[in-house]
Design an enzyme around this catalytic site. Structure first.
Site, short mmCIF file in Angstrom:
data_model
loop_
_atom_site.label_atom_id
_atom_site.label_comp_id
_atom_site.label_asym_id
_atom_site.label_seq_id
_atom_site.Cartn_x
_atom_site.Cartn_y
_atom_site.Cartn_z
N GLU A 121 95.91 22.20 -7.99
CA GLU A 121 94.82 21.38 -7.45
C GLU A 121 94.59 21.62 -5.96
O GLU A 121 93.44 21.65 -5.50
CB GLU A 121 95.10 19.90 -7.71
CG GLU A 121 94.89 19.46 -9.14
CD GLU A 121 96.01 19.87 -10.08
OE1 GLU A 121 97.07 20.30 -9.57
OE2 GLU A 121 95.85 19.75 -11.30
N PHE A 139 92.50 15.10 -14.29
CA PHE A 139 92.78 13.67 -14.42
C PHE A 139 93.07 13.10 -13.04
O PHE A 139 93.58 13.81 -12.15
CB PHE A 139 93.97 13.40 -15.35
CG PHE A 139 93.65 13.55 -16.81
CD1 PHE A 139 93.14 12.48 -17.54
CD2 PHE A 139 93.85 14.76 -17.45
CE1 PHE A 139 92.84 12.61 -18.88
CE2 PHE A 139 93.56 14.90 -18.80
CZ PHE A 139 93.05 13.83 -19.52
N PHE A 151 96.24 13.73 -11.13
CA PHE A 151 96.51 15.10 -10.71
C PHE A 151 95.93 15.40 -9.33
O PHE A 151 96.11 16.50 -8.80
CB PHE A 151 95.89 16.10 -11.69
CG PHE A 151 96.39 15.99 -13.11
CD1 PHE A 151 97.39 15.10 -13.46
CD2 PHE A 151 95.84 16.78 -14.10
CE1 PHE A 151 97.84 14.99 -14.77
CE2 PHE A 151 96.28 16.68 -15.41
CZ PHE A 151 97.27 15.79 -15.75
N HIS A 157 97.54 9.72 -16.07
CA HIS A 157 96.22 10.00 -16.63
C HIS A 157 95.29 8.79 -16.55
O HIS A 157 94.21 8.82 -17.13
CB HIS A 157 96.34 10.43 -18.10
CG HIS A 157 96.96 11.77 -18.29
ND1 HIS A 157 98.26 12.04 -17.98
CD2 HIS A 157 96.44 12.94 -18.76
CE1 HIS A 157 98.53 13.31 -18.26
NE2 HIS A 157 97.45 13.87 -18.73
#
Length: 319
Positions: free
Chosen positions: A59, A82, A85, A128
């Site tokens: 990321e 998500f 993340f 999540h």
């Protein structure tokens, strides 16, 4: 045109890519798979893998690469798969994305959209179902927005991509499958709130996934609830909120994120400062609890529900 929120986002991305060859998409599994929620479904097939790019699971690198592309005149739209993340990319977002325009005194534009599916309600595992909006709202230099319906999903995506400032675009994942009419014109700007339902007794303020819950509460309430959808969390458009509170004198703020230092705390303070002599009762908050997001089997107890909103309405009405 009737669309789900997920398909409205897809249509918004497609329209922006049709209009401007500098719009490029990046993210994990957004190409061949079309994203885990299928928001980018079909876009790589139609626009090619140079404009819809599958990335490694990294990321920080995704956002860092997008910063460089924005610097070079592209309009990147990145997907964080998500909400939980996004934290590996937090350094890039806070120290680069949010600061470049200020650091360069406006010489450098950062037309970057960071899409983040957020919130709970889908029965997912840990990491999540987060609600990190306050962390971005507290970061100067970032615009933070969230749609609650298909019309706004389409038009706010178009407006976000057209912006020369970086936008954190929070997508309420439990509402991806909700359908609604998408009109031919946006109607209001990216940073304007709206009255989702008129009422006269209590003002209920929410955004993103809880707007639908607030409207359901208004259907069941004995009192007349006015529901306001903030849409933009930074900057805030509090004009409709203040106008409503000055008429009703009572207000309930609703969000999924934890209560302490959440957006509800800022709203309660601003409402108290500007509407003190109109208030008939203290501002009530219905929020997630101050704890890590719970296992999915009990998430229904964590999320704001119609019953919890109606309880707060009763409290403010009885004060």
């Amino acid at each position: 045109m009737e669309l789900s929120i997920g398909k409205a986002l897809n249509a918004g991305l497609r329209a922006a890519m049709d209009d401007d060859a500098k719009v490029v998409l990046m993210g994990e599994d957004i190409g061949r798979l079309g994203g885990v929620f299928r928001v980018t479904d079909g876009l790589q097939k139609d626009f090619g893998d140079q404009r819809v790019m599958d990335t490694p699971l990294a990321e920080s690198a995704i956002v860092g690469a997008a910063v460089g592309m924005a610097y070079r005149g592209f309009r990147p739209v990145v997907e964080i798969q998500f909400d939980g993340f996004v934290y590996p990319a937090y350094d890039q977002i806070v120290n680069q994305v949010a600061r470049l325009r200020f650091r360069s005194e406006g010489a450098v534009k950062v037309p970057l959209v960071i899409r983040i599916p957020y919130g709970g309600g889908i029965g997912a595992v840990e990491h999540h179902s987060e609600s990190p909006e306050a962390q971005f709202v507290m970061t100067p230099g970032l615009t933070v927005v969230t749609p609650s319906n298909a019309h706004d999903a389409f038009w706010m995506m178009r407006q976000a991509i057209a912006s020369d400032d970086p936008v954190i675009f929070l997508e309420p994942k439990q509402r991806y499958w909700d359908t609604g009419e998408v009109g031919d014109e946006a109607g209001i700007g990216l940073h304007q709130s709206r009255v989702a339902r008129e009422g006269s007794d209590v003002t209920v303020v929410g955004y993103g996934p809880v707007v639908k819950t607030c409207l359901a509460a208004a259907d069941e309430a004995e009192a007349s609830l006015e529901v306001i959808d903030l849409r933009s969390l930074s900057p805030l458009d509090l004009g409709p909120v203040m106008d409503s509170v000055k008429r009703t004198g009572r207000v309930v703020v609703v969000h999924e994120a934890a209560r302490t230092l959440g957006l509800g705390a800022e709203l309660a303070t601003r409402i108290t400062q500007e509407c003190f002599y109109s208030l008939e009762a203290p501002v009530q908050r219905v929020t997630g609890y101050d704890m890590p997001y719970p296992p999915c089997r009990v998430e229904h107890d964590h999320l704001p529900s119609v019953e919890r909103i109606l309880d707060a309405v009763d409290v403010t009405g009885e004060f």
